[in-house]
Design a protein around this motif. Structure first.
Motif, short mmCIF file in Angstrom:
data_model
loop_
_atom_site.label_atom_id
_atom_site.label_comp_id
_atom_site.label_asym_id
_atom_site.label_seq_id
_atom_site.Cartn_x
_atom_site.Cartn_y
_atom_site.Cartn_z
N LYS A 51 37.48 32.47 33.47
CA LYS A 51 37.41 33.65 34.16
C LYS A 51 37.74 33.56 35.61
O LYS A 51 38.24 34.25 36.50
CB LYS A 51 36.37 34.55 33.73
N LYS A 52 36.73 32.59 36.04
CA LYS A 52 36.81 32.40 37.57
C LYS A 52 38.07 31.76 38.05
O LYS A 52 38.61 32.24 39.15
CB LYS A 52 35.61 31.50 37.92
N ALA A 53 38.59 30.85 37.17
CA ALA A 53 39.96 30.24 37.73
C ALA A 53 41.20 31.37 37.86
O ALA A 53 41.73 31.55 38.66
CB ALA A 53 40.15 29.26 36.73
N LEU A 54 41.18 32.17 36.84
CA LEU A 54 42.11 33.23 36.56
C LEU A 54 42.03 34.23 37.72
O LEU A 54 43.00 34.94 38.23
CB LEU A 54 42.20 33.83 35.16
N GLN A 55 40.82 34.60 38.06
CA GLN A 55 40.41 35.43 39.23
C GLN A 55 40.91 34.77 40.52
O GLN A 55 41.60 35.62 41.31
CB GLN A 55 39.09 35.86 39.27
N LEU A 56 40.72 33.60 40.73
CA LEU A 56 41.03 33.20 41.89
C LEU A 56 42.70 32.98 41.87
O LEU A 56 43.21 33.30 43.15
CB LEU A 56 40.80 31.54 42.06
N GLY A 57 43.47 32.75 40.69
CA GLY A 57 44.96 32.78 40.65
C GLY A 57 45.32 34.14 40.90
O GLY A 57 46.29 34.22 41.61
N ALA A 58 44.58 35.08 40.36
CA ALA A 58 45.13 36.62 40.55
C ALA A 58 45.11 37.09 41.97
O ALA A 58 45.86 37.93 42.34
CB ALA A 58 44.39 37.35 39.56
N SER A 59 44.26 36.40 42.65
CA SER A 59 44.27 36.85 43.91
C SER A 59 45.35 36.53 44.79
O SER A 59 45.67 36.97 45.94
CB SER A 59 42.84 36.28 44.79
N LYS A 60 46.08 35.45 44.62
CA LYS A 60 47.05 34.94 45.17
C LYS A 60 48.49 35.90 44.68
O LYS A 60 49.59 35.51 45.22
CB LYS A 60 47.47 33.54 44.77
N LEU A 61 48.44 36.82 43.77
CA LEU A 61 49.56 37.43 43.43
C LEU A 61 49.69 38.77 43.86
O LEU A 61 48.51 39.50 44.23
CB LEU A 61 49.62 37.56 41.89
N PRO A 62 50.80 39.33 43.93
CA PRO A 62 50.75 40.98 44.71
C PRO A 62 50.60 41.88 43.77
O PRO A 62 50.80 43.33 44.09
CB PRO A 62 52.33 40.76 45.31
N ILE A 63 50.35 41.79 42.58
CA ILE A 63 50.10 42.80 41.44
C ILE A 63 48.93 42.83 40.88
O ILE A 63 48.14 41.85 40.90
CB ILE A 63 51.11 42.46 40.51
N PRO A 64 48.16 43.90 40.40
CA PRO A 64 47.18 43.90 39.47
C PRO A 64 47.25 42.98 38.37
O PRO A 64 48.33 43.31 37.65
CB PRO A 64 46.65 45.42 39.47
N THR A 65 46.27 42.36 37.80
CA THR A 65 46.36 41.70 36.34
C THR A 65 45.07 41.82 35.34
O THR A 65 44.10 42.26 36.05
CB THR A 65 46.49 40.17 36.88
N ASN A 66 45.12 41.39 34.29
CA ASN A 66 44.08 41.56 33.45
C ASN A 66 43.65 39.93 32.84
O ASN A 66 44.75 39.32 32.68
CB ASN A 66 44.36 42.50 32.11
N PHE A 67 42.57 39.89 32.41
CA PHE A 67 42.19 38.57 31.96
C PHE A 67 41.89 38.96 30.60
O PHE A 67 41.48 39.98 30.23
CB PHE A 67 40.40 38.29 32.54
N ILE A 68 42.71 38.06 29.64
CA ILE A 68 42.64 38.18 28.28
C ILE A 68 42.01 37.20 27.74
O ILE A 68 42.01 35.85 27.80
CB ILE A 68 44.43 37.99 27.83
N ASN A 69 41.19 37.52 26.72
CA ASN A 69 40.26 36.54 25.89
C ASN A 69 40.38 36.46 24.46
O ASN A 69 40.43 37.66 23.95
CB ASN A 69 38.87 36.61 26.33
N THR A 70 41.08 35.54 23.95
CA THR A 70 41.34 35.42 22.54
C THR A 70 40.23 35.13 21.63
O THR A 70 40.00 35.42 20.51
CB THR A 70 42.65 34.60 22.09
N LEU A 71 39.03 34.60 22.32
CA LEU A 71 38.08 34.05 21.59
C LEU A 71 37.23 35.48 20.98
O LEU A 71 36.72 35.29 19.98
CB LEU A 71 37.02 33.19 22.33
N ASN A 72 37.25 36.50 21.88
CA ASN A 72 36.32 37.69 21.66
C ASN A 72 37.25 38.73 22.20
O ASN A 72 37.20 39.32 23.37
CB ASN A 72 35.07 37.50 22.27
N PRO A 73 38.27 38.95 21.57
CA PRO A 73 39.32 39.91 22.00
C PRO A 73 38.70 41.48 22.29
O PRO A 73 39.22 42.01 23.19
CB PRO A 73 40.41 40.07 20.90
#
Length: 143
Positions: free
Chosen positions: A116-138
């Motif tokens: 979650k933390k890694a993808l939030q850091l990555g999403a902050s570099k992108l110019p669009i809003p993003t969603n975190f998707i979790n397949t373990l607990n959908p």
């Protein structure tokens, strides 16, 4: 710094095109967690690389990262202070058309907190809003 773009293309320059629509079929296929685009846009090779490095710094060598997009569209631009006409400008950078709902990155082999933390850091570099998707607990609201 890795720069991604096509080694060979059928045509040197491309039309601008439009980005729209929704990618309904895109889902997490390789890892357990994903970063999904919440809006349609054009992502440049530098944005993708910045996102990749931010995610890799956080997950270190524990997890695995899959990049699900590739910049295959050459974007041309004319230099500044050049008059109109005289043909199309040279290729300035490479971009990737991303529809809403497209899975951009996937992570596997790490805990949910790190992912979650890694993808939030990555999403902050992108110019669009993003969603975190979790397949373990959908669906975390229903348990």
């Amino acid at each position: 710094m890795l720069i991604y773009h096509s080694k060979r293309t059928k045509y040197r320059k491309a039309h601008k095109g439009r980005v729209g629509g929704v990618d309904y079929r895109s889902k997490v296929e390789f890892g357990q967690f994903g970063l999904q685009a919440d809006q349609a846009c054009r992502l440049t090779e530098k944005q993708i690389e910045a996102c990749r490095t931010a995610i890799m710094r956080r997950i270190k060598k524990i997890g695995k990262l899959w990049i699900r997009i590739f910049p295959d569209i050459p974007v041309s631009a004319k230099p500044t202070e050049v008059r109109m006409g005289k043909g199309k400008g040279s290729v300035n950078y490479w971009a990737c058309r991303v529809k809403r709902g497209k899975m951009l990155f996937e992570i596997g082999g790490v805990s949910i907190e790190i992912a979650k933390k890694a993808l939030q850091l990555g999403a902050s570099k992108l110019p669009i809003p993003t969603n975190f998707i979790n397949t373990l607990n959908p669906n975390p609201n229903h348990s």
